[in-house]
Enzyme design. Structure first.
Site, PDB file in Angstrom:
ATOM      1  N   LYS A 193       0.825  -1.334  -0.101  1.00  0.00           N
ATOM      2  CA  LYS A 193      -0.026  -0.115   0.037  1.00  0.00           C
ATOM      3  C   LYS A 193       1.014   1.295  -0.145  1.00  0.00           C
ATOM      4  O   LYS A 193       1.708   1.422   0.941  1.00  0.00           O
ATOM      5  CB  LYS A 193      -0.957   0.012   1.177  1.00  0.00           C
ATOM      6  CG  LYS A 193      -1.957   1.093   1.321  1.00  0.00           C
ATOM      7  CD  LYS A 193      -2.765   1.237   0.185  1.00  0.00           C
ATOM      8  CE  LYS A 193      -4.082   0.489   0.601  1.00  0.00           C
ATOM      9  NZ  LYS A 193      -5.072   0.604  -0.584  1.00  0.00           N
ATOM     10  N   HIS A 320     -10.337  -7.180  -4.183  1.00  0.00           N
ATOM     11  CA  HIS A 320      -9.933  -5.967  -3.385  1.00  0.00           C
ATOM     12  C   HIS A 320     -10.240  -6.477  -1.765  1.00  0.00           C
ATOM     13  O   HIS A 320     -11.282  -7.177  -1.565  1.00  0.00           O
ATOM     14  CB  HIS A 320     -10.641  -4.976  -3.721  1.00  0.00           C
ATOM     15  CG  HIS A 320     -10.568  -3.730  -2.509  1.00  0.00           C
ATOM     16  ND1 HIS A 320     -11.630  -3.570  -1.569  1.00  0.00           N
ATOM     17  CD2 HIS A 320      -9.614  -2.809  -2.392  1.00  0.00           C
ATOM     18  CE1 HIS A 320     -11.372  -2.628  -0.951  1.00  0.00           C
ATOM     19  NE2 HIS A 320     -10.016  -1.789  -1.204  1.00  0.00           N
TER      20      HIS A 320
END
Length: 422
Positions: A193, A320
């Site tokens: 991330k 996701h």
């Protein structure tokens, strides 16, 4: 003809569980993550389970839907959908963290429908003694691969003791985090991330991960933190390192400009988040991979439909993840099991739960994969004691809406959420 299996009652229980200080382009995770657990009881005494977001506006809509479900045929998903549409009306309750694209009434309906649809499917499958994947077309794989999901993070929430995952604010910290996660779970793919530090520092982290894990496919997700020019520069400098670059820049037109020149596929869970987004994205060639998420696409059947559309247009498919518990992990596993077109390891936040869950025996990640359960329904059972404790945590924690930006501003008052930032 046997009597129909109908709903005799619905319970929606908000819960909270500890969340580490994970950084992203919106801010930082608060000390508690919120979820809502949906239980649908049928006339046969069985219970179907669903899991979804726990933010107050979303929770209010869940209760509004739950109040009118008694008597509905559990096998009538079309009637369930109509009921959700009527109950939601013109309401628009977007996600609070802003990491899954824009908002609309249609998207709100999809988010509210999802946990009830999953619970209905779980109840259907339990009633006929079959696993949920059988209702989605059958099992395409026996094991579902998941990816190590890395985050820049603080050692602890300010004022608290360090958590088990330690600090990760530079390449060495990210590599150490990856090694710990891979040693524990055996992940064979890695996702970082990004959107937290200047792009050069995140490129260095990817280079360090490649050196440490030369055989692991790598992904980078800055959540639209970069301009088109910056995205192209990062794409050029990570050529040969990334299996895909996820949401580098905002919007379908911007993604299309990057995709036209980037050496790797672009993935998204931000610019393509509903069926209405697909025609433009396909026409402009904006994405090479869509990250499905049944929590906001409208459930498992809608996500399977998305997979078919992506296959038709030659778009890859992954999945996701947001902060979630074991019911969601099970639903994701059944969906992935029944989706032949799924070509990439699935995202999961499960390691960040640190063992906390609402199910008695969560599905395990071993050698980077989850074995698809063949038991009836989702294959997980609610832990009533854990549910009660986590509901008490919800009542005590004081958080009612996730807000990564406001939480970071408590420690960095001048912080602004900007997309793009670099």
């Amino acid at each position: 003809m046997p009597d129909p299996l109908t709903v005799t009652g619905v319970t929606v229980t908000p819960v909270a569980f500890p969340d580490p200080p994970l950084l992203n382009s919106a801010g930082v995770h608060q000390p508690w993550a919120l979820r809502a657990i949906v239980e649908v009881r049928g006339t046969d005494g069985l219970i179907g389970l669903g899991e979804t977001y726990g933010d107050a506006p979303h929770l209010a809509l869940l209760h509004r839907v739950a109040a009118g479900l008694t008597g509905l045929d559990v096998f009538d998903i079309a009637a369930l959908t109509r009921h959700v549409e009527a109950a939601v009306g013109a309401a628009d309750a977007p996600d609070r963290h802003g990491l899954t694209g824009g908002s609309s009434t249609a998207k709100t309906v999809a988010r509210v429908l999802s946990p009830f649809e999953v619970a209905f499917l779980d109840l259907q499958a339990r009633a006929i003694g079959r696993p949920v994947y059988a209702l989605l077309g059958g099992k395409a794989r026996d094991e579902v691969p998941f990816a190590a999901y890395l985050f820049y993070k603080w050692a602890a929430h300010p004022g608290a003791e360090p958590d088990e995952w330690d600090e990760a604010v530079d390449p060495d910290g990210i590599v150490a985090q990856a090694r710990k996660m891979i040693d524990r779970y055996g992940f064979r793919s890695i996702k970082l991330k990004g959107g937290v530090l200047p792009p050069e520092e995140e490129i260095a982290a990817i280079q360090a991960l490649r050196a440490a894990f030369p055989e692991h496919p790598l992904r980078l997700d800055p959540n639209c933190a970069w301009t088109v020019d910056t995205s192209l520069r990062v794409a050029e400098q990570t050529a040969g390192l990334l299996e895909y670059l996820e949401d580098p820049t905002p919007g379908i037109p911007g993604m299309a400009r990057v995709a036209a020149r980037a050496p790797m596929p672009l993935a998204t869970n931000m610019c393509v988040v509903s069926f209405a987004d697909l025609p433009q994205a396909v026409a402009e060639g904006a994405v090479g991979v869509v990250l499905a998420d049944h929590h906001y696409w409208g459930g498992l059947a809608a996500s399977a439909r998305l997979a078919s559309i992506c296959e038709t247009w030659g778009i890859g498919l992954s999945m996701h993840s947001n902060s979630h518990l074991g019911i969601s992990l099970a639903a994701m596993t059944h969906l992935a099991a029944a989706t032949p077109h799924l070509a990439y390891a699935v995202d999961t936040h499960s390691p960040w739960q640190c063992g906390v869950d609402v199910v008695e025996a969560p599905l395990s990640i071993v050698d980077g994969t989850v074995t698809v359960p063949d038991t009836p329904g989702l294959g997980v059972t609610l832990d009533r004691d854990a549910l009660a404790r986590m509901h008490e945590d919800y009542q005590r924690c004081g958080i009612r809406e996730r807000d990564d930006t406001a939480y970071l501003r408590q420690f960095q008052p001048d912080y602004e959420k900007r997309r793009p930032r670099w």
